[in-house]
Design a protein around this motif. Structure first.
Motif: not given
Length: 306
Positions: A3-5, A297, A300-301, A303-304
């Motif tokens: 996740s990006n959480k 980062d 996260k990127a 994952t999104v």
């Protein structure tokens, strides 16, 4: 990353280390606050930050287990496991901040209670020795052995779930202590082992790929990453308790970790051993934060976008 959480878990214990000299308590317990001071928490932008204060530092030697601070470390691991378990959610990635390497025990217990997990152990040492070999009695040098069921039952079987990680589900990567007696235990184990020389020969991306293939072949529920910053080259990270020549550059470090952080089965990572007392102006810490957060980062990127 799953996740990006992100949840930050602060475990500022130094119980696994002995004093550097007669008067100096190890400074690794200051790491979470030190990282926060230099902008780590703000940049991570975690959903929540939780903290577990450790027992008071001591150097008590336990004759039964052959290690220092055994009871305190066990009690702390039990409490730590509760926190890790409560916040081990499918859509949240955990970043645990030590402290010394003994914080791996609490996380290992929590993961074993949840299912069958793997471990990518990234460290400048194997930490795969028992008290009979250890010269310090410090659990921070025995953590990989303990979490794979090697050592005194009091530590390896705290919850009756020994081993917390099966050896076949573990990669130990980055050791550069080549002494024959020191590496013999891990060479005789079921752990997949890449010392620094072999890692460089095998390739950073390829090594990560092989670990991820193992995770799939063994049908693991997920995996956790242990990061002792002493795996980094001594020129870029000398703020550690046990320095050695050579080590990973930041470029190699990121090449190795990027494939792992792209995996949805990566549930968390822990950062250990960086000692603020050994980095008075934050020079080395700031560089570490910069490169580590580039990895976060990146994860996260991706994952999104997926």
């Amino acid at each position: 990353m799953n996740s990006n959480k992100i949840t930050i878990l602060e475990f500022p214990t130094n119980l696994g280390l002995r004093k550097r000299d007669a008067d100096t308590e190890p400074g690794v317990k200051k790491l979470p606050d030190w990282l926060k001071k230099h902008g780590f928490h703000k940049r991570v932008n975690a959903e929540r930050t939780l903290r577990l204060e450790p027992p008071a530092y001591a150097m008590d030697f336990d004759k039964v287990t052959g290690v220092r601070n055994a009871d305190k470390i066990i009690n702390y691991a039990i409490e730590q496991a509760k926190i890790v378990s409560e916040h081990l959610e499918e859509d949240v990635f955990q970043i645990s901040l030590g402290g010394d390497c003994s914080i791996l025990i609490g996380t290992a217990i929590a993961l074993k209670q949840k299912g069958n997990y793997g471990l990518f152990f990234l460290d400048g040492h194997t930490d795969f020795i028992t008290s009979e070999i250890s010269q310090t009695g410090g659990v921070a040098g025995m953590d990989l052995a303990i979490v794979t069921g090697n050592g005194h039952d009091t530590l390896t079987n705290i919850t009756g779930l020994e081993p917390y990680f099966e050896e076949k589900n573990v990669f130990c990567v980055g050791n550069r202590e080549y002494d024959t007696a020191y590496v013999r235990p891990i060479l005789e184990s079921g752990i997949t082992y890449f010392d620094l020389k072999r890692l460089q020969e095998n390739g950073f991306t390829e090594t990560a790929k092989q670990f991820l293939e193992m995770v799939e072949i063994n049908k693991l529920d997920g995996f956790f990453i242990h990061l002792d910053v002493d795996v980094l080259n001594d020129e870029i990270m000398p703020a550690v308790d046990c320095r050695a020549n050579d080590g990973l550059t930041f470029e190699a470090f990121k090449e190795l970790l990027k494939p792992l952080l792209l995996s949805p089965k990566a549930v968390g990572i822990e950062i250990t051993i960086l000692d603020p007392n050994l980095d008075a102006d934050g020079t080395y810490t700031k560089q570490f934060i910069k490169h580590f957060l580039e990895l976060v980062d990146y994860g996260k990127a991706k994952t999104v976008n997926t």
